[in-house]
Write a protein that holds these residues in place. Structure first.
Motif, short mmCIF file in Angstrom:
data_model
loop_
_atom_site.label_atom_id
_atom_site.label_comp_id
_atom_site.label_asym_id
_atom_site.label_seq_id
_atom_site.Cartn_x
_atom_site.Cartn_y
_atom_site.Cartn_z
N ASP A 1 0.83 -1.20 0.00
CA ASP A 1 0.00 0.00 0.00
C ASP A 1 0.87 1.26 0.00
O ASP A 1 0.53 2.26 -0.62
N SER A 2 2.02 1.19 0.65
CA SER A 2 2.95 2.33 0.67
C SER A 2 3.59 2.55 -0.69
O SER A 2 3.67 3.68 -1.18
N VAL A 3 4.05 1.47 -1.31
CA VAL A 3 4.68 1.56 -2.62
C VAL A 3 3.68 2.11 -3.64
O VAL A 3 4.00 3.01 -4.43
N CYS A 4 2.48 1.59 -3.59
CA CYS A 4 1.42 2.04 -4.51
C CYS A 4 1.17 3.53 -4.36
O CYS A 4 1.11 4.26 -5.34
N GLN A 5 1.07 4.01 -3.10
CA GLN A 5 0.77 5.42 -2.89
C GLN A 5 1.94 6.31 -3.32
O GLN A 5 1.73 7.38 -3.87
N MET A 6 3.16 5.86 -3.08
CA MET A 6 4.31 6.65 -3.54
C MET A 6 4.31 6.76 -5.05
O MET A 6 4.57 7.83 -5.61
N GLN A 7 4.01 5.65 -5.73
CA GLN A 7 3.95 5.68 -7.19
C GLN A 7 2.90 6.68 -7.67
O GLN A 7 3.17 7.49 -8.55
N LYS A 8 1.71 6.62 -7.07
CA LYS A 8 0.63 7.53 -7.47
C LYS A 8 1.00 8.98 -7.16
O LYS A 8 0.79 9.87 -7.97
N SER A 9 1.54 9.22 -5.97
CA SER A 9 1.87 10.59 -5.55
C SER A 9 2.96 11.21 -6.41
O SER A 9 2.94 12.41 -6.68
N LEU A 10 3.91 10.40 -6.83
CA LEU A 10 5.01 10.90 -7.65
C LEU A 10 4.69 10.90 -9.14
O LEU A 10 5.46 11.41 -9.95
N GLY A 11 3.57 10.28 -9.50
CA GLY A 11 3.16 10.24 -10.90
C GLY A 11 4.04 9.35 -11.76
O GLY A 11 4.22 9.61 -12.94
N LEU A 12 4.59 8.31 -11.16
CA LEU A 12 5.48 7.41 -11.89
C LEU A 12 4.70 6.31 -12.60
O LEU A 12 3.72 5.79 -12.08
N SER A 13 5.18 5.95 -13.77
CA SER A 13 4.56 4.86 -14.53
C SER A 13 5.53 3.69 -14.60
O SER A 13 6.72 3.82 -14.29
N ILE A 14 5.03 2.56 -15.02
CA ILE A 14 5.88 1.39 -15.21
C ILE A 14 6.92 1.68 -16.29
O ILE A 14 8.07 1.27 -16.20
N ALA A 15 6.52 2.43 -17.30
CA ALA A 15 7.48 2.82 -18.34
C ALA A 15 8.62 3.64 -17.74
O ALA A 15 9.78 3.46 -18.11
N ASP A 16 8.29 4.54 -16.79
CA ASP A 16 9.33 5.32 -16.11
C ASP A 16 10.30 4.41 -15.36
O ASP A 16 11.52 4.59 -15.42
N LEU A 17 9.74 3.42 -14.65
CA LEU A 17 10.57 2.49 -13.90
C LEU A 17 11.50 1.71 -14.82
O LEU A 17 12.70 1.60 -14.57
N ASN A 18 10.98 1.18 -15.89
CA ASN A 18 11.80 0.40 -16.82
C ASN A 18 12.85 1.28 -17.51
O ASN A 18 13.99 0.85 -17.69
N PHE A 19 12.48 2.51 -17.86
CA PHE A 19 13.44 3.43 -18.47
C PHE A 19 14.58 3.73 -17.50
O PHE A 19 15.75 3.69 -17.86
N PHE A 20 14.23 4.03 -16.26
CA PHE A 20 15.24 4.31 -15.23
C PHE A 20 16.15 3.09 -15.02
O PHE A 20 17.38 3.23 -14.97
N ALA A 21 15.56 1.92 -14.93
CA ALA A 21 16.35 0.70 -14.70
C ALA A 21 17.34 0.47 -15.84
O ALA A 21 18.52 0.18 -15.60
N GLN A 22 16.89 0.64 -17.07
CA GLN A 22 17.75 0.37 -18.21
C GLN A 22 18.79 1.46 -18.44
O GLN A 22 19.93 1.17 -18.82
N ASN A 23 18.45 2.72 -18.17
CA ASN A 23 19.35 3.82 -18.50
C ASN A 23 20.19 4.31 -17.33
O ASN A 23 21.36 4.63 -17.52
N SER A 24 19.62 4.38 -16.15
CA SER A 24 20.39 4.87 -14.99
C SER A 24 21.08 3.74 -14.25
O SER A 24 22.20 3.89 -13.79
N LEU A 25 20.39 2.60 -14.12
CA LEU A 25 20.99 1.47 -13.42
C LEU A 25 21.79 0.57 -14.37
O LEU A 25 22.54 -0.28 -13.92
N GLU A 26 21.56 0.74 -15.65
CA GLU A 26 22.21 -0.05 -16.69
C GLU A 26 21.95 -1.54 -16.55
O GLU A 26 22.83 -2.37 -16.79
N VAL A 27 20.72 -1.88 -16.16
CA VAL A 27 20.34 -3.29 -16.11
C VAL A 27 19.95 -3.73 -17.52
O VAL A 27 19.42 -2.95 -18.29
#
Length: 182
Positions: A39-65
């Motif tokens: 419930d906390s993770v969900c609310q942080m995602q909603k409050s920050l306006g993050l999408s799954i596409a944002d998460l995957n973009f960050f993982a691939q480009n900033s984390l270099e996974v």
């Protein structure tokens, strides 16, 4: 932040925030990292306006996974989510660069503003001296998972252990810790 009804009903382990309850960003962050509150993770995602596409973009480009894809922020089994220990290690090293986050995951418990104490889901913090976090996760398909950090004070060495798809992550981690510290 006002807790959304949707996030109070999301699958996964919950802290137990109520719909429309005012929750601080600090409580959301701590309960996400220490207690794995969906419930906390969900609310942080909603409050920050993050999408799954944002998460995957960050993982691939900033984390270099290169061998990971996420279909939800919580880490649930639905969708096409997958990762590797190697990618988790990259993400963990990035995470540990943030001193605030590194300190949060060391906490054995935390008192939320609403007066409820949450306990860390990582049993190693309570059982192994010099264990300092980091994250647990359990789902039906992924089974038990653990990213733990241990400092061998005598040898002045820091270890990150990643356990995936385990039936007993704590026993597995203890065996590895024993092997590397002897």
């Amino acid at each position: 932040v006002s807790q959304s009804r949707y996030c109070t009903e999301v699958d996964g382990q919950k802290v137990g925030f109520f719909s429309n309850e005012k929750v601080s960003g600090k409580d959301l962050l701590y309960s996400s990292l220490i207690f794995s509150g969906a419930d906390s993770v969900c609310q942080m995602q909603k409050s920050l306006g993050l999408s799954i596409a944002d998460l995957n973009f960050f993982a691939q480009n900033s984390l270099e996974v290169s061998s990971s894809s996420f279909s939800n922020m919580i880490g649930l089994d639905f969708g096409n989510s997958y990762t590797t220990a190697s990618d988790f290690l990259k993400a963990t090293k990035y995470f540990l660069k943030n001193n605030t986050l590194s300190e949060i995951v060391k906490n054995k418990d935390f008192l939320l503003e609403k007066g409820i104490t949450i306990k860390n889901t990582n049993k190693l913090l309570f059982e192994i001296p010099n264990s300092t976090g980091i994250k647990t996760g359990t789902t039906f398909l992924a089974r038990e998972n653990l990213i733990c950090r241990y400092t061998d004070v005598e040898k002045d060495q820091d270890f990150i252990i990643i356990i995936l798809n385990s039936s007993d992550r704590y026993s597995d981690a203890k065996k590895l810790l024993y092997a590397i510290s002897n």
